[in-house]
Enzyme design. Structure first.
Site, PDB file in Angstrom:
ATOM      1  N   HIS A  52      20.454 -13.598 -17.533  1.00  0.00           N
ATOM      2  CA  HIS A  52      20.294 -14.012 -16.135  1.00  0.00           C
ATOM      3  C   HIS A  52      21.769 -14.011 -15.593  1.00  0.00           C
ATOM      4  O   HIS A  52      22.106 -14.802 -14.664  1.00  0.00           O
ATOM      5  CB  HIS A  52      19.620 -15.178 -15.772  1.00  0.00           C
ATOM      6  CG  HIS A  52      18.486 -15.375 -16.433  1.00  0.00           C
ATOM      7  ND1 HIS A  52      17.272 -14.958 -15.929  1.00  0.00           N
ATOM      8  CD2 HIS A  52      18.224 -15.727 -17.886  1.00  0.00           C
ATOM      9  CE1 HIS A  52      16.138 -15.045 -16.908  1.00  0.00           C
ATOM     10  NE2 HIS A  52      16.851 -15.533 -18.076  1.00  0.00           N
TER      11      HIS A  52
ATOM     12  N   SER B  33      45.003   0.551  -2.717  1.00  0.00           N
ATOM     13  CA  SER B  33      44.324   0.562  -1.409  1.00  0.00           C
ATOM     14  C   SER B  33      45.530   0.944  -0.567  1.00  0.00           C
ATOM     15  O   SER B  33      46.774   0.729  -0.735  1.00  0.00           O
ATOM     16  CB  SER B  33      44.115  -0.952  -1.077  1.00  0.00           C
ATOM     17  OG  SER B  33      44.218  -0.686   0.385  1.00  0.00           O
TER      18      SER B  33
ATOM     19  N   LYS C 112      46.407  -4.539  -4.035  1.00  0.00           N
ATOM     20  CA  LYS C 112      45.061  -4.344  -4.693  1.00  0.00           C
ATOM     21  C   LYS C 112      45.307  -3.187  -6.079  1.00  0.00           C
ATOM     22  O   LYS C 112      46.055  -2.208  -5.857  1.00  0.00           O
ATOM     23  CB  LYS C 112      44.076  -3.487  -3.742  1.00  0.00           C
ATOM     24  CG  LYS C 112      43.774  -4.236  -2.447  1.00  0.00           C
ATOM     25  CD  LYS C 112      42.569  -5.344  -2.985  1.00  0.00           C
ATOM     26  CE  LYS C 112      41.288  -4.437  -3.184  1.00  0.00           C
ATOM     27  NZ  LYS C 112      39.989  -5.110  -3.161  1.00  0.00           N
TER      28      LYS C 112
ATOM     29  N   GLU D 237      33.277   1.942 -10.644  1.00  0.00           N
ATOM     30  CA  GLU D 237      32.369   2.194  -9.426  1.00  0.00           C
ATOM     31  C   GLU D 237      31.716   3.513  -9.366  1.00  0.00           C
ATOM     32  O   GLU D 237      30.495   3.832  -8.861  1.00  0.00           O
ATOM     33  CB  GLU D 237      33.070   1.737  -8.177  1.00  0.00           C
ATOM     34  CG  GLU D 237      33.379   0.357  -7.983  1.00  0.00           C
ATOM     35  CD  GLU D 237      34.669   0.063  -7.000  1.00  0.00           C
ATOM     36  OE1 GLU D 237      33.928  -0.592  -5.957  1.00  0.00           O
ATOM     37  OE2 GLU D 237      35.683   0.533  -7.422  1.00  0.00           O
TER      38      GLU D 237
END
Ligand code: ARG
Length: 460
Positions: free
Chosen positions: A157, A278, A284, A291
């Site tokens: 979980h 970025s 970043k 992804e």
């Protein structure tokens, strides 16, 4: 205008809009190598049964090879009027050989031809994905070995549950990929029956030898019912289902590693080479590859859905709907091949950060279950032992203690007379991991055996 193979029955040419709507050459040209292969085998079979002379067969085989070379070199003209890859190659052969080219289609139809081509293409593609998965498995095994001795929190979980060895964690993916590979092998086995010779739907009165063609093309046997062949796309769907599960396994893994590479987790260091920055936030470093691995699973699920809906309610035998099988099939393979390749790049480049993992490894009472099992082994019923340890965790939280080991001897013995001062020796993640015993568990000796087994099996 190139005349159509069905021109004899027709008085008028085809409407241009119909040609545009019905063509498949824009996407099925990818099958050209397999179409040539299938046609060469078919020509050899026709010679074998005496329907072509050996010279005729040689000329056809040679002509087809030349066409393949022309296509590979980008010198082959593709035109809308010739609808699909099969008509292109046959027409080009006839341009080369005249009437002899017009004999090639003896005893076959585009229906069994396209099925044969797509099966041959899919068989090669399955083998490529399998090779990619083997490479990825080896990357996970290497990572399992590289991270030996590191303990990480295991989750259910997404809540801290029990401690596990990092090696155990990496090997979990090797197991999933092994099942994926066995699914591919299974799909390949059922796929590997020759369609050619089923002709349009009913077979042919020409005395062909399908066993001969099957041997030529490396099929294990001959599909036994022509009506079934003409309508069957199970092999495409099974293959894409197998790809879907690969994509889903890797999407879950990618999600986990995206989380692990956040500031909040900090478990994982991703090398610069697989991250992007970025354009506005200078600090970043983003896990875009992970992804996109997660994101591309959507396309594979989409392809599977397209194929399933495509065959829904189709009557026997061939229906033109089936032409639409190629786009989702090709896209699913392209997507998964790339995903598997990049996944290996990530696994090879990424490293756990034991410093960050250890900072908080004693949070979350990861040793609570081991302590409960200690009571059980002393004869306390499991339900009672669960309650006792649950109360101790509650006590820790009320007292602001992070670890069960921070409880006093009095706290422990009050909870159960079986929790004497020696209990402390059982606590902490290292002791908890060492206490595991069952086959398949995260016990260090079991994990070491599994690591050895995989190294042997994958020849590393
Ligand atoms: N381009 C077609 C396909 O991909 C080939 C088979 C055409 N057969 C037919 N009867 N029109 O399915």
């Amino acid at each position: 205008m190139a005349s159509k193979p069905w021109g004899g029955r027709f008085d008028a040419g085809t409407d241009r809009r119909v040609e545009e709507f019905t063509e498949s050459i824009s996407f099925d040209r990818r099958l050209f190598r397999h179409d040539v292969l299938g046609s060469q085998a078919h020509a050899r079979m026709l010679a074998h049964v005496g329907l072509l002379t050996q010279d005729e067969c040689n000329a056809i085989v040679q002509g087809l090879s030349e066409i393949q070379t022309e296509i590979e070199a980008g010198r082959f003209p593709f035109v809308l009027e010739r609808e699909d890859v099969h008509m292109h190659i046959e027409a080009a052969l006839t341009e080369k050989l005249g009437d002899l080219g017009r004999k090639l289609h003896t005893g076959r139809s585009r229906n069994d031809q396209v099925s044969t081509d797509v099966k041959l293409w899919t068989r090669d593609a399955l083998d490529r994905v399998d090779a990619g998965l083997l490479h990825l498995q080896r990357a996970f095994v290497a990572s399992a070995a590289r991270h030996e001795g590191i303990i990480i929190p295991g989750y259910t979980h997404l809540q801290r549950a029990q401690p596990v060895l990092a090696t155990h964690y990496f090997l979990a993916f090797v197991e999933k990929l092994e099942r994926d590979r066995s699914r591919l092998a299974d799909a390949r086995k059922r796929l590997n029956m020759l369609p050619l010779g089923a002709a349009a739907l009913a077979g042919t009165s020409i005395p062909i030898d399908r066993e001969f063609t099957a041997r030529e093309l490396g099929f294990d046997g001959v599909a036994a019912n022509s009506l079934d062949v003409s309508s069957d796309r199970d092999f495409a769907i099974e293959s894409v289902f197998s790809l879907t599960l690969i994509a889903e396994h890797l999407a879950g893994w990618a999600e986990e590693w995206i989380l692990w590479s956040t500031q909040e987790f900090g478990f994982l260091a991703l090398p610069d080479a697989i991250c992007t920055g970025s354009s506005i936030m200078p600090q970043k470093k983003n896990p875009d590859v992970l992804e996109l691995i997660r994101g591309r699973s959507a396309r594979v699920v989409g392809s599977l859905t397209t194929l399933l809906v495509l065959i829904k309610g189709l009557p026997l035998a061939y229906n033109r709907d089936l032409q639409e099988d190629k786009l989702p099939l090709f896209d699913a393979f392209d997507t998964v091949e790339a995903v598997v390749e990049l996944a290996a790049v990530v696994v090879e480049g990424a490293n756990l950060r034991p410093d960050r993992i250890n900072e908080r490894l004693d949070e979350g009472y990861l040793d609570a279950t081991t302590l409960m099992e200690h009571l059980i082994l002393q004869g306390v019923p499991q339900r009672t032992a669960h309650e006792v340890i649950g109360r101790l965790v509650g006590l820790c939280e009320r007292k602001g203690l992070k670890r069960l080991a921070d409880l006093s001897d009095a706290d422990l013995s009050e909870a159960s007379p079986k929790l004497g001062p020696e209990t402390k020796d059982l606590l902490g993640v290292e002791k908890a991991v060492a206490a595991f015993k069952s086959y398949g568990s995260t016990a260090p000796s079991e994990v070491a055996k599994q690591l050895d087994r995989w190294k042997m099996k994958l020849e590393m």
